[in-house]
Motif scaffolding. Structure first.
Motif, PDB file in Angstrom:
ATOM      1  N   VAL A 127      11.943  27.324  -6.727  1.00  0.00           N
ATOM      2  CA  VAL A 127      12.726  26.240  -6.147  1.00  0.00           C
ATOM      3  C   VAL A 127      13.177  26.613  -4.742  1.00  0.00           C
ATOM      4  O   VAL A 127      14.294  26.375  -4.359  1.00  0.00           O
ATOM      5  N   SER A 128      12.289  27.168  -3.944  1.00  0.00           N
ATOM      6  CA  SER A 128      12.788  27.710  -2.679  1.00  0.00           C
ATOM      7  C   SER A 128      12.059  27.219  -1.440  1.00  0.00           C
ATOM      8  O   SER A 128      12.212  27.810  -0.381  1.00  0.00           O
ATOM      9  N   THR A 129      11.259  26.144  -1.523  1.00  0.00           N
ATOM     10  CA  THR A 129      10.578  25.705  -0.318  1.00  0.00           C
ATOM     11  C   THR A 129      10.842  24.247  -0.023  1.00  0.00           C
ATOM     12  O   THR A 129      11.139  23.448  -0.895  1.00  0.00           O
ATOM     13  N   LYS A 130      10.727  23.887   1.271  1.00  0.00           N
ATOM     14  CA  LYS A 130      10.789  22.512   1.718  1.00  0.00           C
ATOM     15  C   LYS A 130       9.590  22.264   2.601  1.00  0.00           C
ATOM     16  O   LYS A 130       9.254  23.055   3.445  1.00  0.00           O
ATOM     17  N   GLN A 131       8.940  21.118   2.356  1.00  0.00           N
ATOM     18  CA  GLN A 131       7.771  20.778   3.159  1.00  0.00           C
ATOM     19  C   GLN A 131       8.206  20.077   4.434  1.00  0.00           C
ATOM     20  O   GLN A 131       9.105  19.247   4.422  1.00  0.00           O
TER      21      GLN A 131
ATOM     22  N   SER B  31      11.629  27.944   4.015  1.00  0.00           N
ATOM     23  CA  SER B  31      12.266  28.506   2.823  1.00  0.00           C
ATOM     24  C   SER B  31      13.726  28.070   2.742  1.00  0.00           C
ATOM     25  O   SER B  31      14.409  27.895   3.760  1.00  0.00           O
ATOM     26  N   VAL B  32      14.179  27.878   1.511  1.00  0.00           N
ATOM     27  CA  VAL B  32      15.579  27.581   1.222  1.00  0.00           C
ATOM     28  C   VAL B  32      15.982  28.530   0.097  1.00  0.00           C
ATOM     29  O   VAL B  32      15.607  28.315  -1.053  1.00  0.00           O
ATOM     30  N   ASP B  33      16.712  29.589   0.421  1.00  0.00           N
ATOM     31  CA  ASP B  33      16.994  30.646  -0.547  1.00  0.00           C
ATOM     32  C   ASP B  33      18.483  30.965  -0.585  1.00  0.00           C
ATOM     33  O   ASP B  33      19.174  30.864   0.434  1.00  0.00           O
TER      34      ASP B  33
END
Length: 335
Positions: free
Chosen positions: A330-334, A45-47
């Motif tokens: 717009v809050s995740t990175k794989q 997660s990127v929040d």
């Protein structure tokens, strides 16, 4: 023995985050003991909350906070068999040995055609934040007018869609013309780019001449000072974030809303999503049901896996290499 990649916060942020705030380190993990599992991260997660929370909940040298979707690749814990997928607050790391504390299994009937990244977005914390802010804090009712800022973000875009499902009129603010077009695609009644309008006060009045019943606040600062006088009498304000202040080196000051709040008898309440954690299982199923309906967008496509990036961080806070197709989150990175 598994080697994990971890992203460590080397120094607390001052102003905007920089690559130098992080360091990529390798960590040798022990074999799982009885009751433990070995997790392999699939999505991190990127929040926005990470920015202020890191200051009060982290020490320099610790692994960056954050939630992840992970696959169980070794298990000596019957609650989490090998091959199952979980959500956990493991931070920015590729592998974790866990005793199961704080892990939540994904919905058992998670559809194969729905990306598991949504467990960190629309069908996860941001979706729950939107739902609880609207229902538990604002008590939003059909026919009411709702204002939401940062409306194209992970929470704001879900707020707008749920409000439309509930039969409300929705006005959204965002910071680019592309995001405004995105909000229109989602069904927002009015959307505007706050960076290009001549007068924020005028555009808010034009969008809702009779005022706003509810305000889902994500930004704070000047926007809040202009928006609060546009509220109707007995209006309700849910304070979810204050992103306009997160990177300030000097605190913003006034104007102050107290007289407006008194004269209009407004209700303003800050909240955090964990307050209604006991409702999460039912709420996640509601969010998934909306996702499965053709009338809603609720999707995400994340590009650029962490392994493809040469930087010392997961390109999460400022890197221009990080790009996302916004379809609700717009809050995740794989990984």
């Amino acid at each position: 023995m598994v080697q994990a990649k971890t992203w460590v916060l080397t120094r607390h942020f001052e102003g905007f985050p920089k690559d130098s705030n992080f360091e990529l380190k390798l960590e040798q993990l022990p074999e799982p003991k009885d009751g433990e599992v070995l997790l392999e991260a699939l999505f991190l997660s990127v929040d926005p909350y990470m920015r202020p929370f890191s200051r009060v909940r982290m020490k320099e040298g610790e692994v960056m906070i954050g939630t992840q979707v992970a696959k169980v690749i070794q298990s000596i814990n019957p609650a989490f068999p090998v091959g199952c997928h979980v959500v956990g607050r493991c931070g920015w790391r590729t592998h974790t040995v866990s005793d199961g504390t704080g892990l939540t299994c994904l919905l058992s009937d998670w559809p194969q055609d729905v990306s598991m990244s949504l467990a960190l977005g629309a069908i996860g914390m941001p979706g729950l934040t939107a739902l609880y802010g609207l229902e538990e804090v604002l008590g939003l009712q059909a026919g009411e007018t709702l204002l939401v800022n940062a409306a194209a973000g992970a929470v704001g875009s879900i707020v707008g869609q749920i409000a439309k499902i509930k039969g409300c009129r929705v006005v959204g603010s965002s910071g680019s013309n592309g995001k405004v077009a995105f909000l229109k695609e989602l069904g927002f009644d009015e959307a505007f780019n706050y960076k290009t309008v001549n007068s924020l006060e005028e555009v808010l009045m034009t969008a809702a001449p009779d005022g706003y019943d509810c305000f889902f606040e994500n930004v704070g600062g000047l926007f809040s000072s202009v928006a609060i006088p546009q509220m109707k009498e007995f209006g309700r304000i849910a304070v979810c974030g204050s992103i306009s202040t997160y990177n300030d080196t000097n605190p913003q000051t006034g104007p102050y809303p107290h007289l407006t709040m008194i004269f209009k008898q407004l209700k303003m309440e800050g909240f955090m999503v964990g307050r209604w954690e006991h409702k999460n299982p039912e709420s996640l199923r509601r969010l998934m049901a909306w996702k499965r309906e053709a009338s809603t967008v609720l999707g995400i496509k994340a590009s650029l896996g962490l392994s493809l990036c040469h930087h010392s961080t997961p390109c999460s806070l400022s890197c221009t290499q990080f790009s996302i197709d916004m379809e609700w989150n717009v809050s995740t990175k794989q990984v």
